[in-house]
Design an enzyme around this catalytic site. Structure first.
Site, PDB file in Angstrom:
ATOM      1  N   HIS A 356       0.798  -1.237   0.000  1.00 46.56           N
ATOM      2  CA  HIS A 356       0.000   0.000   0.000  1.00 46.56           C
ATOM      3  C   HIS A 356       0.823   1.275   0.000  1.00 46.56           C
ATOM      4  O   HIS A 356       0.251   2.366  -0.001  1.00 46.56           O
ATOM      5  CB  HIS A 356      -0.920   0.060   1.219  1.00 46.56           C
ATOM      6  N   LYS A 544      -8.259  14.174   4.966  1.00 50.19           N
ATOM      7  CA  LYS A 544      -7.451  12.948   4.941  1.00 50.19           C
ATOM      8  C   LYS A 544      -6.505  13.028   6.136  1.00 50.19           C
ATOM      9  O   LYS A 544      -6.420  14.076   6.780  1.00 50.19           O
ATOM     10  CB  LYS A 544      -6.659  12.842   3.627  1.00 50.19           C
ATOM     11  N   ARG A 545      -5.799  11.949   6.436  1.00 48.24           N
ATOM     12  CA  ARG A 545      -4.827  12.019   7.520  1.00 48.24           C
ATOM     13  C   ARG A 545      -3.809  13.115   7.244  1.00 48.24           C
ATOM     14  O   ARG A 545      -3.494  13.416   6.097  1.00 48.24           O
ATOM     15  CB  ARG A 545      -4.120  10.665   7.671  1.00 48.24           C
ATOM     16  N   LYS A 550       1.146  14.487   1.929  1.00 48.16           N
ATOM     17  CA  LYS A 550      -0.175  14.854   1.424  1.00 48.16           C
ATOM     18  C   LYS A 550      -0.299  16.367   1.226  1.00 48.16           C
ATOM     19  O   LYS A 550      -1.254  16.860   0.624  1.00 48.16           O
ATOM     20  CB  LYS A 550      -1.267  14.343   2.362  1.00 48.16           C
ATOM     21  N   THR A 652      -8.258   6.946  -1.793  1.00 48.99           N
ATOM     22  CA  THR A 652      -9.619   6.470  -2.017  1.00 48.99           C
ATOM     23  C   THR A 652     -10.594   7.611  -1.755  1.00 48.99           C
ATOM     24  O   THR A 652     -11.695   7.630  -2.308  1.00 48.99           O
ATOM     25  CB  THR A 652      -9.962   5.281  -1.097  1.00 48.99           C
ATOM     26  N   LYS A 656     -14.232   9.058  -3.691  1.00 45.70           N
ATOM     27  CA  LYS A 656     -15.495   9.392  -3.019  1.00 45.70           C
ATOM     28  C   LYS A 656     -15.963  10.790  -3.400  1.00 45.70           C
ATOM     29  O   LYS A 656     -17.157  11.032  -3.583  1.00 45.70           O
ATOM     30  CB  LYS A 656     -15.323   9.259  -1.498  1.00 45.70           C
TER      31      LYS A 656
HETATM   32  O1  73E Z   1      -2.591   5.806  -0.800  1.00 46.72           O
HETATM   33  C1  73E Z   1      -3.162   5.161   0.302  1.00 46.72           C
HETATM   34  C2  73E Z   1      -4.073   4.049  -0.174  1.00 46.72           C
HETATM   35  O2  73E Z   1      -5.169   4.578  -0.858  1.00 46.72           O
HETATM   36  C3  73E Z   1      -2.072   4.597   1.204  1.00 46.72           C
HETATM   37  O3  73E Z   1      -1.282   5.645   1.701  1.00 46.72           O
HETATM   38  C4  73E Z   1      -2.707   3.826   2.358  1.00 46.72           C
HETATM   39  O4  73E Z   1      -3.497   2.766   1.801  1.00 46.72           O
HETATM   40  C5  73E Z   1      -4.583   3.228   1.004  1.00 46.72           C
HETATM   41  C6  73E Z   1      -5.372   2.025   0.563  1.00 46.72           C
HETATM   42  O5  73E Z   1      -4.672   1.286  -0.374  1.00 46.72           O
HETATM   43  C7  73E Z   1      -1.709   3.274   3.285  1.00 46.72           C
HETATM   44  N1  73E Z   1      -1.806   3.228   4.634  1.00 46.72           N
HETATM   45  C8  73E Z   1      -0.709   2.630   5.072  1.00 46.72           C
HETATM   46  N2  73E Z   1       0.055   2.327   4.050  1.00 46.72           N
HETATM   47  N3  73E Z   1      -0.557   2.728   2.933  1.00 46.72           N
HETATM   48  C9  73E Z   1      -0.391   2.354   6.458  1.00 46.72           C
HETATM   49  C10 73E Z   1       0.901   1.972   6.808  1.00 46.72           C
HETATM   50  C11 73E Z   1       1.193   1.694   8.126  1.00 46.72           C
HETATM   51  C12 73E Z   1       0.217   1.805   9.098  1.00 46.72           C
HETATM   52  C13 73E Z   1      -1.057   2.184   8.748  1.00 46.72           C
HETATM   53  C14 73E Z   1      -1.359   2.459   7.430  1.00 46.72           C
HETATM   54  N1  PLP Z   2     -10.173   8.520   6.523  1.00 52.40           N
HETATM   55  C1  PLP Z   2     -11.481   8.440   6.281  1.00 52.40           C
HETATM   56  C2  PLP Z   2     -12.445   8.600   7.421  1.00 52.40           C
HETATM   57  C3  PLP Z   2     -11.951   8.229   4.993  1.00 52.40           C
HETATM   58  O1  PLP Z   2     -13.273   8.120   4.766  1.00 52.40           O
HETATM   59  C4  PLP Z   2     -11.017   8.134   3.949  1.00 52.40           C
HETATM   60  C5  PLP Z   2     -11.503   7.986   2.586  1.00 52.40           C
HETATM   61  O2  PLP Z   2     -11.245   7.082   1.873  1.00 52.40           O
HETATM   62  C6  PLP Z   2      -9.642   8.193   4.234  1.00 52.40           C
HETATM   63  C7  PLP Z   2      -9.258   8.409   5.523  1.00 52.40           C
HETATM   64  C8  PLP Z   2      -8.586   8.095   3.153  1.00 52.40           C
HETATM   65  O3  PLP Z   2      -8.440   9.323   2.495  1.00 52.40           O
HETATM   66  P1  PLP Z   2      -7.324   9.573   1.390  1.00 52.40           P
HETATM   67  O4  PLP Z   2      -7.515   8.535   0.344  1.00 52.40           O
HETATM   68  O5  PLP Z   2      -7.632  10.935   0.881  1.00 52.40           O
HETATM   69  O6  PLP Z   2      -6.002   9.490   2.065  1.00 52.40           O
END
Ligand code: 73E
Ligand code: PLP
Length: 820
Positions: A356, A544-545, A550, A652, A656
């Site tokens: 991811h 977003k986070r 970002k 994602t 949305k």
């Molecule tokens: O781009 C997003 C992606 O849409 C990505 O940063 C996120 O996963 C989403 C779903 O595929 C993500 N989160 C983490 N790594 N990629 C992550 C890593 C460590 C702890 C918690 C979350």
């Molecule tokens: N947090 C929440 C509550 C969400 O609904 C979403 C949407 O997919 C995300 C985080 C992830 O957002 P982003 O894809 O813009 O990092």
């Protein structure tokens, strides 16, 4: 309406629950009690489908997916479940007859937030799609006592408040004590001889009892109910008070504590590896329990463990569940006494891995001493996996020690979890086309060259049931009126909306709905932030986070830049705009927290300044989470997707927004690339460096933000305001760290790691293009409608079908309900 649903029965069930659980009548009930009573009544309807589904699975001896994930960001269940049993209208009516409003009742439910952000929410969307498509699947995770913290903003700063989501119990879950298993930690491994073969036994360990809680995952209108199984930890031995053996007593106390701490809290780091021992305990805890249970369940009605992979597949949601590879090996070797090669074959035909992120700080690398101390038997197995894997590399690249070094699982005193996941899986996938290409050509190049067949792309998706049907009822209803309701289970049908984009009347209706959704969000903001925003202004949203990559910082710097322009020229021709932010920062992420403070400091100054005629408002929405996300997406005009190209694997949230008719203002990163491809570049606002350019600068250097600082006086002015007290008169040095991060080389990083100044002018230009475009209402309405009409690709139903076709090979199951 659902087959099993009868209004009168439902009403009786609510009244019965109210009496039985709370000893109250409906008239005396609080809204929270009403929520519980309704939730139990809904569960009652679901239960029969749940039982029927599992009977059918058993009868057909189906292949089952186990989606292994540390995070499931489910959001509220009640409203979604009511929609998926197709009884929303009836439930609404029953509640009205009882004097309650369904929306208000839904608002009583705490958001189960057992996840950080995109990764956890993706898992939740996948479960919704799996059930709706009728595929046999379990989500397996942890029943954290405390989920993602609640965010309060005090004096502009983020304050974290514990999320005690289980305080009033969770009406939908069921404790399944009959499936409890033991999970062992520590001790040492002893070798004994048995039937002329070595046998490894773990001794002197501590253990906990893993107890599963099942939550129903309701498919849309198809009687299918799958299961999210989250594991709780309990102490294994109760105190024996008559024990005078200090050793026993000590151990009992330790095991009690272990059980308590292991599931205590979700690590609140998104895209970041913390490297804490407790985190590894959590990983092994839920994986060992899930894998043990999967093997046991399989053996209940199969003879031959050798064919395990024919009926089971494990999808690893990032590297967090990677100990599933050695854990399955352990069970096959030690409990079923298989030889290494046969065990390895089964394991590598069962496990598949999703990557991811390429952010280096998210890479999981456990120190060997910690790993081997906590999981001694698992570590032995990892050593042997590594030894054989290195042999393979040498076979393929004789004498090439660089290859061995770069791909080894054990290296430099660490266990590299991604390498273990790749070696132990038959499939490795990225989450958007660009991301997968970067994996193949950069990050995992050596692995790709050695085993190209494993690599594949699965572009993420989202469930339209939650994020349009539930979150945006006005638009959902309007769409259904125009083109029918097929889009609910087949999103590509939404393309039939495209011709309406040419019709002035439809455009007007569409914009009216957007306006009403903006009014709804404005009311939410008024209630929660006390700020008045004008629903006629452009709603420009970044939720977003909070993470440097970002680039929320670039967004707020640009607001500061616009504000300067307005101060210089109050009559500047600019449409009123509301800049909406929502973001949680990891509790220990200082710079992210300071960025939140900066956003709020700018809001404080700008929102109070009457001289700019309300042209700019800045709002920071407290506690961004799934439930308010639904309201926010529905109301957005502009979707800010502005990550440094190459850094956001997919995103994602971007999908949305698109589904709800916002126009993307973004970089060519992650899934934005595919969004723009679908919507048409003319219906989005793209800016900034490409991922190739970013990667080239990162490799070759040659970017100096100081040059921009020196040559661009407007940017310089904005940056100086970070350190001259303009937004923090009481402490002019407050934002010094942010200033430094942009201009001064940081410990090991280049200044402006995420190219904010480099992309700034191009961002400013794109933003002013949105302002120009919004003036042409007909054009904007058309572009927004085309975004909705072209969003078909981004349903998680499509993503799941691709996983099934290429990786999981599951069969669809039909569930018929018996007449009550
Ligand atoms: O781009 C997003 C992606 O849409 C990505 O940063 C996120 O996963 C989403 C779903 O595929 C993500 N989160 C983490 N790594 N990629 C992550 C890593 C460590 C702890 C918690 C979350
Ligand atoms: N947090 C929440 C509550 C969400 O609904 C979403 C949407 O997919 C995300 C985080 C992830 O957002 P982003 O894809 O813009 O990092």
């Amino acid at each position: 309406m659902s087959m099993g649903f009868d209004k009168e029965t439902f009403k009786k069930s609510v009244l019965f629950n109210m009496k039985n659980v709370f000893r109250k009548t409906v008239e005396e009930a609080t809204p929270e009690q009403m929520y519980q009573a309704v939730a139990y009544a809904v569960k009652d309807v679901i239960i029969d489908e749940w039982i029927a589904t599992h009977k059918e699975y058993e009868k057909q001896d189906v292949k089952t997916l186990y989606y292994l994930s540390m995070e499931f960001l489910m959001g509220r269940a009640l409203g979604n479940n009511i929609i998926n049993i197709m009884s929303q209208k009836e439930v609404k009516e029953v509640l009205e007859e009882l004097g309650f409003d369904l929306n208000a009742i839904e608002d009583q439910e705490p958001d189960p937030a057992l996840g950080n952000g995109g990764l956890g929410r993706l898992a939740a969307c996948f479960l919704d799609s799996l059930a709706t498509l009728g595929y046999p699947a379990y989500g397996c995770g942890i029943r954290y006592r405390y989920g993602m913290f609640k965010q309060k903003i005090e004096n502009g700063y983020q304050v974290e408040v514990p999320d005690n989501w289980l305080m009033n119990g969770c009406p939908f879950e069921i404790r399944r004590a009959e499936y409890a298993t033991e999970v062992k930690f520590g001790g040492h491994v002893n070798t004994v001889w048995e039937d002329g073969k070595e046998r490894f036994v773990q001794e002197g360990y501590q253990s906990v009892r893993a107890v599963p809680y099942d939550m129903p995952i309701v498919g849309y209108g198809n009687n299918v109910v799958n299961t999210l199984r989250i594991w709780d930890a309990e102490a294994i031995n109760t105190f024996s008070l008559d024990s005078f053996d200090r050793g026993d007593y000590q151990k009992a106390v330790e095991q009690e504590n272990l059980a308590k701490t292991i599931v205590e809290v979700l690590y609140p780091n998104d895209n970041h590896y913390a490297g804490k021992e407790l985190r590894l305990k959590q990983q092994y805890f839920f994986i060992s329990a899930s894998v043990q249970r999967a093997v046991m369940k399989y053996m209940e009605n199969h003879e031959d463990i050798h064919r395990f992979h024919e009926k089971n597949v494990f999808q690893l949601n990032d590297t967090h569940p990677t100990v599933a590879v050695p854990e399955l090996m352990r069970i096959l070797l030690d409990d079923y006494r298989l030889g290494w090669d046969e065990a390895w074959e089964i394991t590598t035909k069962t496990c598949a891995y999703t990557n991811h992120t390429i952010m280096s700080e998210a890479l999981e690398k456990w120190p060997i001493d910690l790993f081997s101390r906590l999981l001694p038997r698992i570590y032995q197995i990892v050593e042997e996996i590594n030894r054989r894997f290195q042999e393979k590399i040498e076979e393929r690249y004789p004498g090439n020690q660089d290859k061995v070094r770069s791909m080894a699982i054990l290296y430099d005193g660490q266990v590299r979890m991604a390498h273990l996941a790749i070696a132990g899986s038959f499939s490795v996938n990225g989450v958007a086309r660009l991301h997968t290409e970067i994996l193949k050509n950069q990050e995992l190049k050596d692995f790709y060259e050695m085993m190209p067949g494993k690599f594949n792309n699965k572009t993420n998706g989202i469930t339209q049931r939650r994020f349009l049907l539930h979150g945006n009822p006005l638009l959902a209803e309007w769409i259904t009126k125009k083109i029918g309701g097929d889009w609910i289970v087949d999103l590509p049908h939404i393309r039939r909306l495209a011709p309406y984009a040419e019709d002035p009347k439809s455009r007007q209706e569409f914009m009216d709905i957007k306006y009403r959704n903006k009014v709804r969000l404005a009311a939410y903001i008024k209630e929660h932030n006390g700020i008045d925003v004008d629903p006629r202004s452009i709603f420009d949203v970044q939720v977003k986070r909070l993470h440097e990559y970002k680039r929320q910082l670039m967004n707020i710097l640009h607001v500061m830049y616009l504000y300067n322009q307005l101060k210089d020229n109050p009559y500047m021709d600019m449409l009123p705009r509301t800049f909406i932010f929502g973001a949680k920062a990891a509790a220990g992420y200082k710079r992210a927290k300071l960025t939140i403070k900066l956003i709020n400091a700018v809001a404080e100054v700008v929102n109070r300044d009457r001289s700019i005629g309300g042209k700019i408002k800045v709002v920071f929405i407290e506690d961004y989470k799934v439930s308010n996300a639904e309201i926010i997406f529905a109301a957005a005009d502009v979707s800010e997707q502005i990550s440094t190209a190459s850094k956001e694997a997919s995103g994602t949230g971007n999908m949305k927004f698109m589904l709800n008719g916002a126009l993307t203002l973004g970089t060519m990163d992650g899934a934005n690339v595919e969004i723009v491809e679908e919507a048409g570049a003319e219906n989005a606002f793209i800016f900034g460096m490409s991922s190739d350019e970013v990667i080239r600068y990162e490799k070759e250097g040659g970017y100096d933000p100081m040059e921009i600082f020196n040559s661009d006086s407007e940017i310089r002015r904005v940056l100086m305001q970070l350190i001259n007290g303009y937004y923090s008169p009481e402490d002019p040095e407050l934002f010094r760290d942010i200033y430094n991060s942009l201009l001064n080389t940081q410990s090991s990083d280049r200044a402006d790691t995420y190219f904010i100044l480099k992309d700034f002018r191009s961002y400013a230009d794109a933003r002013s293009r949105t302002d120009q475009a919004y003036r042409d209402e007909a054009w904007w309405a058309k572009a927004a409608m085309l975004n909705v009409a072209c969003s078909g690709k981004f349903t998680s139903d499509r993503t799941i079908e691709e996983y099934v076709r290429d990786i999981w090979h599951l069969e669809k199951v039909k569930v018929e309900l018996e007449e009550p």
